[in-house]
Design a protein around this motif. Sequence first.
Motif, PDB file in Angstrom:
ATOM      1  N   THR B   2     -33.207   0.539  34.269  1.00  0.00           N
ATOM      2  CA  THR B   2     -32.639  -0.758  34.632  1.00  0.00           C
ATOM      3  C   THR B   2     -31.289  -1.037  33.959  1.00  0.00           C
ATOM      4  OG1 THR B   2     -32.918  -3.047  33.934  1.00  0.00           O
ATOM      5  CG2 THR B   2     -34.404  -1.464  32.983  1.00  0.00           C
ATOM      6  N   THR B   4     -30.161  -3.798  33.509  1.00  0.00           N
ATOM      7  CA  THR B   4     -30.231  -5.094  32.836  1.00  0.00           C
ATOM      8  C   THR B   4     -30.531  -4.919  31.357  1.00  0.00           C
ATOM      9  OG1 THR B   4     -32.587  -5.291  33.265  1.00  0.00           O
ATOM     10  CG2 THR B   4     -31.088  -6.161  34.936  1.00  0.00           C
ATOM     11  N   ASN B   5     -30.863  -3.713  30.972  1.00  0.00           N
ATOM     12  CA  ASN B   5     -31.067  -3.444  29.566  1.00  0.00           C
ATOM     13  C   ASN B   5     -29.694  -3.440  28.885  1.00  0.00           C
ATOM     14  OD1 ASN B   5     -31.052  -1.913  27.183  1.00  0.00           O
ATOM     15  ND2 ASN B   5     -33.048  -1.070  27.723  1.00  0.00           N
ATOM     16  N   VAL B   8     -28.423  -0.184  27.012  1.00  0.00           N
ATOM     17  CA  VAL B   8     -28.100   0.883  27.957  1.00  0.00           C
ATOM     18  C   VAL B   8     -26.762   0.577  28.630  1.00  0.00           C
ATOM     19  CG1 VAL B   8     -28.784   1.991  30.110  1.00  0.00           C
ATOM     20  CG2 VAL B   8     -30.514   1.481  28.377  1.00  0.00           C
ATOM     21  N   ARG B   9     -26.586  -0.688  28.990  1.00  0.00           N
ATOM     22  CA  ARG B   9     -25.335  -1.065  29.637  1.00  0.00           C
ATOM     23  C   ARG B   9     -24.154  -0.848  28.697  1.00  0.00           C
ATOM     24  NH1 ARG B   9     -25.605  -6.988  31.220  1.00  0.00           N
ATOM     25  NH2 ARG B   9     -25.016  -7.156  29.034  1.00  0.00           N
ATOM     26  N   ALA B  26     -33.859   4.257  27.023  1.00  0.00           N
ATOM     27  CA  ALA B  26     -34.667   3.159  27.571  1.00  0.00           C
ATOM     28  C   ALA B  26     -36.058   3.152  26.949  1.00  0.00           C
ATOM     29  CB  ALA B  26     -34.752   3.296  29.088  1.00  0.00           C
ATOM     30  N   HIS B  29     -37.045   1.005  23.798  1.00  0.00           N
ATOM     31  CA  HIS B  29     -37.313  -0.426  23.828  1.00  0.00           C
ATOM     32  C   HIS B  29     -38.803  -0.681  23.915  1.00  0.00           C
ATOM     33  CE1 HIS B  29     -33.107  -0.247  24.742  1.00  0.00           C
ATOM     34  NE2 HIS B  29     -33.005  -1.533  24.522  1.00  0.00           N
ATOM     35  N   ARG B  32     -40.889  -6.875  24.003  1.00  0.00           N
ATOM     36  CA  ARG B  32     -39.885  -7.916  24.155  1.00  0.00           C
ATOM     37  C   ARG B  32     -40.379  -9.131  23.371  1.00  0.00           C
ATOM     38  NH1 ARG B  32     -35.989  -7.517  27.709  1.00  0.00           N
ATOM     39  NH2 ARG B  32     -34.676  -9.327  28.146  1.00  0.00           N
ATOM     40  N   ALA B  55     -31.059  -9.364  23.653  1.00  0.00           N
ATOM     41  CA  ALA B  55     -31.015  -9.369  25.114  1.00  0.00           C
ATOM     42  C   ALA B  55     -30.360 -10.642  25.641  1.00  0.00           C
ATOM     43  CB  ALA B  55     -32.427  -9.239  25.688  1.00  0.00           C
ATOM     44  N   THR B 105     -35.399  -7.045  22.239  1.00  0.00           N
ATOM     45  CA  THR B 105     -36.388  -5.981  22.369  1.00  0.00           C
ATOM     46  C   THR B 105     -36.446  -5.247  21.051  1.00  0.00           C
ATOM     47  OG1 THR B 105     -34.731  -4.497  23.286  1.00  0.00           O
ATOM     48  CG2 THR B 105     -36.123  -5.639  24.850  1.00  0.00           C
TER      49      THR B 105
END
Lengths: 242, 242
Positions: B2, B4-5, B8-9, B26, B29, B32, B55, B105
Amino acid sequence: MTETNPLVRKLGAFVALSDAELAVLASLHKRRRTFVAGRDLVHQGQSDQAAYILASGWACSYKLLEDGQRQIVDFQIPGDFLGLRSVLLHVSDHSIEPVTDIEVTEILVADLLDAFAQTPRLATAILWAASRDEAMVVEHLVDIGRRNATERMAHFLLELGARLALVGMGSKAGYACLLSQYLLADALGLSAVHVNRVLRQLREGGMVTFRDGFVAFDNYHQLADFAQFDPSYMDQRGPLLR
Amino acid sequence: MTETNPLVRKLGAFVALSDAELAVLASLHKRRRTFVAGRDLVHQGQSDQAAYILASGWACSYKLLEDGQRQIVDFQIPGDFLGLRSVLLHVSDHSIEPVTDIEVTEILVADLLDAFAQTPRLATAILWAASRDEAMVVEHLVDIGRRNATERMAHFLLELGARLALVGMGSKAGYACLLSQYLLADALGLSAVHVNRVLRQLREGGMVTFRDGFVAFDNYHQLADFAQFDPSYMDQRGPLLR
DNA sequence: CGTGAGGTTGACGATGATCAAAAAGTGTGG
DNA sequence: CCACACTTTTTGATCATCGTCAACCTCACG
């Protein structure tokens, strides 16, 4: 595998590295080079230069403002990295100047990154060392932001003493220190004139005497108390290696 | 995988990581979690806690002095690490407080170190990220050491804006900012009263208006000039990956 | 409507910068 | 060994920045 290699000694003292890992670490050291005091090794804005390990002498990293003021970020003593952040970020955000004549060994980033692939524990060890350096900068930030000039100086001299003691160059009695009052001023965000006054205060208070290139702790405990010096941030336990 | 992490982005945007590496990243993580504003996540002196990736929301890391003063070292915005240095050094040298309610996370250090062994390039990427954070702290140090209150505020607002712009939360027009004047004071080494005066000066000088939770750059160029703002230290080229 | 947090403003004082000058060390060449 | 230039340290006098104290305002919230 020479113990005289200051980086090996520094990491090896706190990280259980295997012989193979130590060998990789030692193999990173390339050319030995010397630089004379006062001539920058690294310039702010410069890119693609090498990193170094300081073998002997002192250096400082600093940033210049456009109006000519400068702020010394940190002093480096034997065993410390010079310019590691610069190479990782491609372009140096700071300059590095030898305070004394220095000897360094060059490290090529490519070699360093290759070494990570071979021995991941080494990557962890380097990350740990970088974290320690960052903790030092953070404490310096607190020093400048929230302590008055006298406490700031006291704290600085204690911290430097503790760092030097770790590499056998100082004790609770004191240490040799060739920094000029101008350098101290640039490190502590003070004027050189005020540095002089503050040193006098500390001397007359019977806490510490900085004179003739030597810092003498006249009353270590009182000084540490006065400066609210808590050395736990430079704690010397090794990284979380598994 | 994802997007949205936020970690990672953040890393993915600047490092060419393979799918396998992204998968490892990923997989780091875990749970949450959410924390409410004002209640510390991490306490100075605490040991063996986890690290987090922020996050959503804002946090700040700070150190307290014995006399009750505090110095905020840095603010964290989405995508930033919380407490990475703390876990690497075993014991936290600082506290972390959510400025707003936050979502994070959790990352277990053991997992992180295992991941280094599997994918050394990831270790390099993390080291690069840590170096960027350190560069930020260094610039903050210069800010406090060598700029006067007005320049300091101007520089701080610009830097925060640039960081927020990188994660799509701000532009050269301005950004939403819920920091109180007390928080600004603790970050900039000023008193809250003086923060107020300085903000008025900048507003009346037509450079920037901070009001009602929003920072509006009235004249970005003039402000950047006044603050001697040079964003190159937050340069966004990725690490030297091979 | 009362309470508390955050923001705003003024008056005053302290910390540390700036300006100026002299003293003490350091290295160089004569 | 001395004259010299130069750097570093030392001290005093004055001034500006910013902290402290105090008061009042606004707004959100119960």
